[in-house]
Design an enzyme around this catalytic site. Structure first.
Site, mmCIF file in Angstrom:
data_model
loop_
_atom_site.group_PDB
_atom_site.id
_atom_site.type_symbol
_atom_site.label_atom_id
_atom_site.label_comp_id
_atom_site.label_asym_id
_atom_site.label_seq_id
_atom_site.Cartn_x
_atom_site.Cartn_y
_atom_site.Cartn_z
ATOM 1 N N THR A 49 0.869 -1.176 0.000
ATOM 2 C CA THR A 49 0.000 0.000 0.000
ATOM 3 C C THR A 49 0.908 1.228 0.000
ATOM 4 O O THR A 49 2.131 1.110 0.016
ATOM 5 C CB THR A 49 -0.915 0.032 1.241
ATOM 6 O OG1 THR A 49 -0.157 0.470 2.383
ATOM 7 C CG2 THR A 49 -1.512 -1.339 1.531
ATOM 8 N N CYS A 50 0.300 2.418 0.023
ATOM 9 C CA CYS A 50 1.129 3.624 0.057
ATOM 10 C C CYS A 50 1.829 3.784 1.407
ATOM 11 O O CYS A 50 2.794 4.538 1.525
ATOM 12 C CB CYS A 50 0.298 4.864 -0.255
ATOM 13 S SG CYS A 50 -1.083 5.133 0.867
ATOM 14 N N GLU A 112 -9.105 3.735 9.047
ATOM 15 C CA GLU A 112 -9.403 4.080 7.646
ATOM 16 C C GLU A 112 -9.868 2.824 6.901
ATOM 17 O O GLU A 112 -9.365 1.725 7.142
ATOM 18 C CB GLU A 112 -8.188 4.732 6.981
ATOM 19 C CG GLU A 112 -6.882 3.956 7.124
ATOM 20 C CD GLU A 112 -6.621 3.044 5.955
ATOM 21 O OE1 GLU A 112 -7.368 3.139 4.968
ATOM 22 O OE2 GLU A 112 -5.688 2.230 6.032
#
Length: 406
Positions: A49-50, A112
């Protein structure tokens, strides 16, 4: 052989974006790396992921250094350059880490929602690559189920917690008057769409939105007050905008120094939400422009009270313990199968001896049976007697179980 579950991770907690972007790669390359590593271990999953690049794998021994070598090779780094940025866990701690990641407890913005989809895609990619086995399949499936339940219990399922909302909030703070600003958004992936949704609540003067593939822009609800523009227009609009959000899947910077130095008017703020970065770091040196990267954003501006007082971590820990009990039971079952095969093989050999001797001298059949039975008993009990001094309680339990049918 006992299998050890291990994970190595480079995350927003351990490494800056300059390191993480070296380990970010598109799905096609992820599959290639999985298949390459999958030749070395029974099971392996890659999560990218980022905010993190993590490798989970199963091996016959505790070999965390192997994972560091993999990530170093992936990022074109030496082990010495990378190891200071790496988190290494094995056994129960590796399991606990996986559950906390899926539950959003390890995210930069706690709770999130994107992480659930990212974990699911990592599991599915490993399955497609042929590197997902029963242990990691169960780990990721259970952690996903726990993550979904945590979101419901903690009230995080409303969709209000995301990095995009944090970025828009930070832009509003830095610009002081976002409502009168002209805003450009590059990218229509999940992050880009979240930015648009957050901007629509702030009502800037103008919001331009563009994407390399226009088809994704057509999916935006018609009621959103956004001007969709052609991708070829963004180099001009980047100098007309006051604020620019960049969130594309480009593997290198697309907003470069020449895009902002050719014109007298400059954007006040460039927010780069991509990993690898989509904004040339050199732009930070241009007077009058502020560049905010994903690492510059507040870690989690939402107070703990937003958890609605729900004890999230104990719930996750109970799920971790359930998985560990399943893992232990599976390990014992494997040992039972191995013991069964060993005993069966031994019995077959002894029976062959009995049959050969009985055929030679039928009168001694009874004696041969007694000798064979005694031999089988000795061979069965010998490993237990050998362990008696070091583990007397376990040996006593095994002996009681062997005598259970009396």
């Amino acid at each position: 052989m006992t299998m050890t579950l291990s994970v190595v991770a480079v995350t927003h907690r351990t490494a800056p974006v300059t390191i993480r972007e070296r380990l970010s790669l598109p799905v096609e390359q992820q599959c290639q790396w999985l298949q390459r590593w999958g030749n070395q271990v029974p099971e392996i999953v890659l999560l990218v992921t980022c905010h993190r690049t993590e490798v989970y794998w199963l091996d016959g021994e505790e070999t965390a250094h192997r994972g560091v070598e993999w990530l170093a090779e992936l990022g074109g780094l030496t082990v010495e350059e990378l190891e200071r940025w790496v988190l290494q866990r094995s056994g129960a701690e590796a399991v606990r880490h996986a559950f906390c990641v899926a539950a959003g407890l390890d995210s930069r913005v706690v709770g999130e929602p994107q992480i659930l989809g990212q974990v699911r895609r990592a599991r599915d990619l490993a399955r497609a690559a042929g590197t997902l086995g029963p242990i990691l399949d169960r780990l990721f499936s259970c952690s996903l189920a726990t993550g979904r339940m945590v979101r419901v219990r903690a009230g995080w399922s409303t969709g209000k917690r995301s990095l995009a909302r944090v970025a828009v909030r930070e832009a509003a703070r830095l610009c002081s008057d976002l409502q009168s600003a002209r805003v450009l958004v590059l990218g229509a992936g999940e992050t880009g769409r979240d930015v648009i949704a957050a901007l629509c609540r702030c009502q800037p003067a103008v919001v331009w939105w563009t994407n390399r593939s226009p088809g994704r822009l057509a999916q935006i609800p018609s009621e959103e007050p956004v001007r969709i523009v052609d991708w070829s227009e963004w180099p001009r609009l980047v100098t007309e905008a006051d604020v620019v959000f960049v969130a594309t899947n480009a593997p290198e910077p697309i907003v470069r120094l020449e895009h902002v130095t050719r014109h007298a008017r400059l954007p006040r703020l460039l927010v780069d939400l991509a990993v690898p970065r989509n904004v040339d770091p050199a732009i930070s040196d241009v007077p009058g422009i502020r560049v905010v990267t994903i690492d510059d954003l507040p870690a989690d501006p939402v107070p703990v009270a937003a958890w609605d007082g729900v004890a999230v971590e104990p719930y996750v820990e109970r799920a971790v313990q359930r998985y560990l009990r399943w893992l232990e039971a599976r390990s014992i079952a494997a040992e039972i199968r191995a013991a069964h095969e060993t005993l069966q093989s031994m019995l077959e050999r002894e029976l062959e001896k009995v049959l050969r001797l009985a055929l030679r001298d039928p009168a001694r059949t009874g004696e041969v049976k007694r000798v064979a039975a005694a031999s089988m008993a000795r061979k069965t009990l010998f490993p237990l007697f050998r362990a008696l001094e070091s583990e007397p309680q376990r040996v006593a339990l095994a002996l009681r179980l062997l005598a259970y049918d009396r």
